[in-house]
Write a protein that holds these residues in place. Structure first.
Motif, PDB file in Angstrom:
ATOM      1  N   GLU A 232     -11.494  -3.493 -10.701  1.00  0.00           N
ATOM      2  CA  GLU A 232     -10.177  -3.113 -11.193  1.00  0.00           C
ATOM      3  C   GLU A 232      -9.744  -1.805 -10.543  1.00  0.00           C
ATOM      4  N   THR A 285      -6.556  -9.018  -9.967  1.00  0.00           N
ATOM      5  CA  THR A 285      -6.764  -7.572  -9.910  1.00  0.00           C
ATOM      6  C   THR A 285      -5.470  -6.849  -9.551  1.00  0.00           C
ATOM      7  N   GLN A 288      -3.064  -7.097 -12.509  1.00  0.00           N
ATOM      8  CA  GLN A 288      -3.491  -6.199 -13.587  1.00  0.00           C
ATOM      9  C   GLN A 288      -3.134  -4.753 -13.266  1.00  0.00           C
ATOM     10  N   TYR A 289      -3.229  -4.349 -12.019  1.00  0.00           N
ATOM     11  CA  TYR A 289      -2.860  -2.987 -11.629  1.00  0.00           C
ATOM     12  C   TYR A 289      -1.364  -2.757 -11.787  1.00  0.00           C
TER      13      TYR A 289
END
Length: 1385
Positions: A232, A285, A288-289
């Motif tokens: 992450e 990923t 999500q960022y």
């Protein structure tokens, strides 16, 4: 089906709403006539205004509670009227032209992007597609890049052979180009290519690589997709920023965060539905960022984690999936809306799952937390109702996927607590299961123990019971979810909003998966059918004309009578509700992919059913075949290649179940290989299908004659297996495993042990590849001149060692595969023992372990027989080595004493009294002493031959029991109602048509069984509130129709199904070409194999021998659950049917065979291994007190012969055949006889002074010719020599013959006179029989028939020389004649 899509301006609003609002706004604008325009031009500097009413501003904010928001004008005012759109488009066109002339490619691409947005805004998809494609071409500086990007070979950019597409694209267009082109490709896939799945998938893959290019900008980001499973970016992470120092969204016209997030969300869901789960991990990923660190959106962050848990579960990465569940349960890493960083975490639940350990270990704690830990009330409010439902469905999805890694049928158990003890109720029913578990294992329910844990019971818990707990708890969670959803929505399922409909379909698919794992196949198909029917009747999928129908006149009059303000209709209310973000997104996911997913779930359950048994209609399989064809056509029309191959794979499995022509199966498999091999970007699931198809094709490539395969054929098999191995090893590397490549060849490649993840499905499939590689390599060694070299067998031995290790370590255990590895390794070691003339028992250890494993599971009788015969060959070799050593020592002694040398041999002499004699008498005494001591290995060989003969006899007794009317009279009603496994009842009685599927429930309701309606009883409903328990109770009541014959038929049918896909394919072309040739005699074509069929041998000798010689593989590629069914039905019949236990259950290994591993008899250099199989650890050294065994009524027939008899076995060992033509190929005759009743208890106390055994190589072609003539003689003599028993019926006569063969000695039968021609034929055949054993110079001419001539004698003679079966010949004239020359050299 209405194809609604969301507009790019506001992702939550459909295009149709924009169009309606634009038209309404345009109609309200006053028109300026031509005269007014002229007057305005005459007055210089005059500006014309349009008078319009302006709403008076209120002194206080408006009360929004009184607004109904029926029109979008109350929420959003669009500044661009339709009359001005052409002007805007032309302005964009002029601007684009100027930018191109000035070389401003970046701004030109941006302008083309915006121009395409305007075109899409007005509904011109073709123009929007053209503009977006031109924008991509401008960024990449290539023409028509969207369609040709996979095959570019220019010097500037080459993607076809690039190892990293993302790096190549980043080097070409930079990070801004990757971001812009990624959004454009995602828009084309989302809004333009709605019906062409193939082009849509290619656009998604291109967009994926473009977005992944952002990770290639800096070094800290991983390159492997698998590493993103736990990687992450953001606060409190190793990498805080995606690209340090650069704000990607500083210019919203170049990159709008809302558009990027929407495109990424679409890509993730689309690729996940296409099972491209490994490629989705980097996008998750990145997504999500963006939503956490930049947008700070809690709901998007939680939704991404829920989806990531599903992706990881599909990949088998359970450790990372449990980490995501722990993060969601604790509320960790949730972005704060106002402050930097994350929200405060209230609870701290630890869930750690170790993928390198089995389930029954410390992982039980993680499973327990997954099943019972509820979501806190704070997080429940924070997530919202929709995300809470998605979270619970994600949790059950992970539990179901975890249960799939256990190759067990869920254990059946009945639980009951004492009346004075209280069961504690928590949020779930987990405590009920824990209480049940304690009662099952001997514990009591304790009210004070509110948190019993699975880990404390790991020593008493088995996989079957654990799987039952997981599936039951998952089913309970699904029931709770459905009850809550029905309470919240309060509408029929057909009127559900898209998001709720998607969750209901998902819950039904999970319920179907649970039923499938329980082998409730008809019920699983009915659940999947209910999901399909729900999609069909859902209102959001009706046509646009039907969805926009105006209400009837009566309804309008009724609504107008109540109030002057028009009330919104139900369709209008639902339409407004469907504009919520999650509903709009869910509406885009309810498409053809979801339809095919439900169809595949239904077809998978139907294809796994057992047809042709029980009381079901025989026409059911025709409907399943039609569904296969429909699924293949639909997937092909949609363009989904992998889904098409999955439907084709189900068609292959169905053909195997039905025993269809193998040529059709082979054609389907080759088409699957062709489709998947030409597809560039395969999912992990697609790779598994491709490898399975390749392996199955190699299994089906077998000749029709017994000629040993040439080097070219065997090398072709090895090459196919190596290609399959490379595919699997590549997938293992992509999934995080390490692979060791040996310099001495690809066949030695293997994963590095210990495995990091034992739950990957590729592990067991690699073991099956190693099994076939080892077998093919062994056959290639047999065909070569290096067969006597030790190093030539190392490749096969290495493959079997590696495969056996993979079988032990894999979480998904297959007992039949482990048995096969043990057997194949034992054969290789036996051959190596003969090559090196060694004396070792390691091969015996493995062969006996193979017998033990299959004995405690499915009881593969054919493999058990072969293992015994391999033991016989090993014992004969060890006996020969001992004989050579003894002979050498004896010669040395005689030479030293100048005594006469005597040839060693097995001569049976009576026991003599000891006398003190010297000289020549002393020599005779020594000779007698040596010869009267039986060979230890000869005793073992005698026992092993008889054990193999008993195994073959057991194979036929099931067919005899079916014909026995006395067996049917046995009372089994109580056992069927109370103890028979559920899957047997459902396989015999159930059909998916028994259920009412069109209802508003999670599970369909049972309405009929075998056409008879099921009467609902209130008392039964009160007693069994569980719907599934109620259904099974109804089927158990109907199971009284099943009798013993049905169950025996079911068991026999399972054995046939298991061996069907191991048979060779008959090539009709080759058969037609060779049938008329002179060499047709070489083919093995048995006439009248009725007795072989009566023995229960489902395959003739040709097919069995071909499978053993050419391939030697006894384990099918596809695990269809047949082995599990076979194990349990065998255990049931063995427990509740005494006749079956006596006649149809193979005996365990005789204890006397274990005595070789005793310390006094074991060789010093031999150390037996402890093999850990699916049934525990087995050390082949028997207990010390077992050597002094006692004679019991259960004494094995292998060591106890109550009569004089000759046991004959024919064997064609794969590794002992010379590479010659059929004309000189030989088969091995193994025989054991005794001239007096014998009982062997121990090697230390037993002798074989009245028995002997041996072997003889016989020319196969001559044996087949002899058997044909004996069969013809028997048929001709039957008219003259009638059987002794009366032919009351064909079945009774056949049964009587078989029973007489093993229970009655040959008695004096009245001979009947044969014609002279037939007697001459008998004499001729007797001469031919002797020629098989003796040289012509050693033969004595027969003056008369050497045995009593009768029909039974001729029938026995024909059976003795039938290579398809073994035979037991009782004492008589034929017995004495055969043993008189069998042992002669």
């Amino acid at each position: 089906m209405v194809k609604e899509i969301s507009a790019f301006v506001t992702p939550n609003v459909p295009v149709e709403s924009y169009a309606v609002c634009i038209e309404e706004r345009a109609s309200n604008i006053p028109k300026i006539n031509q005269q007014e325009r002229k007057d305005m031009k005459r007055v210089p500097g005059t500006v014309g205004f349009i008078a319009s009413s302006v709403a008076i501003e209120s002194s206080k904010p408006a009360d929004l509670s009184n607004e109904d928001f029926r029109d979008f004008d109350y929420i959003l005012c669009k500044p661009l009227p339709s009359s001005q759109i052409p002007l805007v488009i032309s302005s964009y066109a002029n601007t684009i032209e100027l930018l191109r002339m000035n070389g401003q490619k970046s701004l030109c691409a941006q302008a083309l992007h915006e121009q395409g947005n305007v075109h899409f805004y007005v509904g011109n998809k073709r123009a929007a597609f053209r503009c977006w494609c031109q924008a991509i071409d401008t960024i990449l500086n290539k023409t028509d890049f969207i369609k040709t990007w996979q095959h570019l070979k220019s010097s500037s950019i080459s993607l076809e052979h690039s190892e990293d597409y993302s790096q190549a694209l980043l080097d070409r267009i930079g990070m801004w180009g990757c971001l812009q082109a990624g959004v454009l490709a995602a828009k084309i896939a989302q809004f333009i290519t709605l019906s062409d799945f193939s082009f849509r998938f290619d656009c998604c893959i291109l967009s994926l690589f473009l977005f992944k290019g952002l990770f290639r900008t800096t070094f800290p980001h991983p390159k492997s997709d698998c590493e993103y499973a736990s990687y992450e970016i953001g606060f409190d992470c190793a990498v805080i920023e995606l690209i340090p120092g650069i704000d990607l969204f500083s210019d919203r016209f170049r990159a709008d965060i809302r558009t990027v997030v929407g495109s990424l969300g679409f890509l993730i869901h689309e690729l996940h539905s296409a099972k491209q789960n490994l490629k989705v991990l980097p996008l998750l990923t990145l997504y999500q960022y963006f939503v956490s660190a930049i947008c700070r959106n809690i709901h998007r962050s939680v939704q991404a984690r829920i989806l990531k848990g599903r992706v990881l579960a599909d990949l088998g990465l359970f450790a990372q999936a449990f980490d995501e569940q722990c993060t969601l349960l604790n509320g960790e890493r949730l972005p704060h809306a106002l402050l930097d960083g994350f929200r405060f975490t209230e609870s701290k639940i630890q869930i750690k799952f170790d993928s390198s350990k089995p389930l029954i270990s410390e992982n039980l704690m993680a499973i327990q937390e997954l099943l019972r830990t509820p979501l806190s009330q704070t997080l429940h409010k924070l997530y919202g109702s929709y995300l809470v439902h998605k979270f619970e469905l994600g949790r059950t999805y992970l539990a179901i996927k975890l249960a799939e890694t256990m190759n067990n049928i869920p254990g059946k158990s009945t639980f009951q607590c004492s009346s004075d003890e209280k069961i504690i109720n928590l949020d779930t029913d987990y405590v009920h299961f824990m209480t049940d578990l304690y009662h099952t294992k001997g514990f009591t329910c304790q009210a004070q123990d509110k948190n019993p844990d699975l880990y404390s019971l790991k020593n008493r818990l088995n996989l079957s019971l654990l799987k039952n707990i997981i599936l039951s708890e998952s089913q309970n969670k699904l029931d709770v979810f459905m009850d809550k959803l029905k309470h919240e929505s309060n509408v029929i399922f057909a009127n559900l909003a898209p998001a709720e409909l998607e969750m209901v379909i998902d819950a039904k698919c999970q319920a179907a998966a649970i039923a499938f794992q329980r082998l409730q196949l008809a019920f699983s198909a009915a659940i999947a059918l209910s999901a399909i029917q729900l999609l069909q009747r859902s209102k959001i999928l009706v046509t646009q004309k039907q969805s926009m129908r105006r209400p009837s006149t009566a309804s309008r009059n009724t609504s107008g009578s109540n109030t002057d303000v028009p009330q919104p209709t139900e369709d209008q209310v639902n339409k407004n509700q469907h504009q919520e973000p999650h509903n709009v997104e869910a509406r885009g996911r309810i498409n053809m992919s979801l339809w095919l997913k439900c169809r595949l779930a239904m077809l998978t359950a139907l294809a796994a059913q057992v047809y042709g048994i029980g009381l079901k209609k025989d026409e059911d399989f025709l409907e399943t075949a039609e569904l296969c064809e429909e699924g293949i056509k639909e997937a092909k029309a949609f363009g989904d290649v992998e889904m098409q191959t999955e439907f084709m794979l189900q068609a292959v499995l169905l053909d195997f179940r039905l025993g269809h022509v193998k040529d059709h199966i082979k054609a389907l498999l080759q088409e699957i290989i062709e489709l998947l091999s030409t597809k560039q970007f395969l999912s992990p699931n697609g790779h598994l299908i491709l490898v399975q198809a390749i392996l199955q094709v190699t299994d089906l490539r077998k000749s029709e004659t017994l000629c040993i395969a040439t080097d070219i054929v065997m090398q072709e098999k090895i090459n196919l297996c190596l290609s399959a191995q490379k595919l699997i090893l590549d997938q293992l590397v992509l999934l995080g495993e390490s692979v060791q490549l040996r310099p001495n060849g690809n066949i030695y490649s293997l994963p590095v042990f210990p495995l990091k993840n034992i739950y990957l499905p590729q592990t067991l499939l690699l073991a099956k590849v190693k099994l076939r590689l080892g077998s093919a390599s062994a056959q290639l060694t047999v065909c070569s001149i290096e067969r006597w070299c030790q190093s030539s067998w190392q490749e096969s031995l290495f493959c079997f060692n590696t495969g056996l290790e993979l079988c032990k370590k894999a979480a998904f255990r297959e007992s039949d595969l482990e048995t096969d590895f043990l057997f194949q390794k034992g054969k290789i070691l036996r051959q190596m023992t003969e090559v090196h003339n060694e004396k070792t028992l390691e091969a015996a250890n493995l062969l006996m372990e193979a017998i033990n494993v299959t004995y405690f599971s499915e009881q593969n009788l054919w493999l058990i027989r072969q293992a015994y015969l391999e033991l016989v060959l090993l014992y004969f070799h060890l006996d020969e080595e001992d004989e050579k050593e003894a002979n050498s020592n004896f010669k040395l002694e005689m030479a030293s004493d100048n005594k006469l040398s005597v040839k060693s041999g097995l001569i049976l002499v009576p026991k003599q009294l000891k006398k003190k004699i010297t000289g020549q008498g002393r020599l005779i005494e020594i000779l007698q002493h040596v010869l009267k001591q039986p060979s230890m290995y000869k005793i073992l060989a005698w026992v092993a031959i008889r054990a193999a003969n008993e195994t073959l006899r057991t194979m036929g007794n099931a067919q005899v029991l079916i014909r026995d009317t006395a067996v049917d009279a046995e009372k089994m009603k109580s056992a069927v109602e109370n103890h028979l496994d559920e899957f047997v009842i459902l396989d015999s009685l159930a059909s998916y048509q028994d259920f009412q599927t069109e209802n508003d429930e999670l599970l369909p309701s049972l309405v009929s069984i075998q056409g008879e309606k099921v009467q609902e009883r209130k008392q039964n409903k009160e007693a069994t509130p569980d719907e599934i328990s109620s259904i099974m109770a109804s089927y158990r009541r109907a199971a009284t129709k099943l009798n013993t014959v049905h169950l025996l038929h079911y068991s026999s049918h399972l054995r046939r199904l298991y061996s069907l896909n191991l048979l060779p394919v008959r090539n009709t072309v080759e058969y037609s070409e060779t049938e008329g040739t002179e060499s047709s005699e070489i083919k093995i074509l048995f006439t009248e194999p009725s007795e072989a069929q009566m023995h229960g041998v489902d395959m003739d000798f040709m097919r069995c021998a071909l499978n053993d010689v050419e391939d030697g593989v006894h384990t099918p590629v596809f695990n269809t659950g047949i082995c599990l069914r076979q194990t349990l039905i065998h255990a049931f019949l063995k427990t509740y049917l005494p006749t079956y236990k006596t006649n149809c259950s193979v005996e365990p290994i005789p204890v006397i065979l274990y005595e070789m591993f005793d310390g006094s008899l074991r060789f010093p250099d031999f150390h037996p291994e402890i093999y850990t199989s699916v049934f525990g650890e087995f050390l082949l050294t028997a207990p010390g007190d077992s050597f002094t065994g006692q004679l019991t009524p259960q004494m094995s027939l292998a060591v106890n012969s109550a009569d004089k008899e000759l046991r004959v076995q024919w064997y064609l060992p794969a590794l002992a055949i010379s590479p010659t033509s059929c004309a000189t190929q030989k088969i091995l005759l193994l025989f054991a006889y005794n001239v007096k009743p014998i009982t062997l208890i121990s090697l230390k106390t037993s002798t074989l002074t009245n028995a002997s055994c041996g072997y003889k190589w016989i020319h196969l072609k001559r044996l087949i010719s002899l058997h044909k003539k004996l069969s013809a003689l028997k048929q001709k003599a039957e008219a003259y020599l009638q059987p002794e028993h009366a032919p009351s019926s064909s079945l009774q006569r056949s049964y009587h013959r078989l029973r007489q063969r093993y229970t009655q000695s040959e008695s004096s039968i009245g001979n009947r006179k044969l014609p002279a021609s037939l007697e001459d034929m008998v004499m001729h055949l007797c001469k031919k029989i002797k020629e098989l054993f003796l040289l012509e110079s050693d033969m004595k001419p027969e003056t008369e028939i050497p045995f009593d001539l009768s029909f039974d004698t001729l029938e026995q003679l024909e059976q003795v020389f039938n290579p398809a079966v073994g035979y037991t010949l009782k004492y008589g004239s034929l017995f004495k004649w055969l043993i008189s020359f069998m042992e002669l050299e």
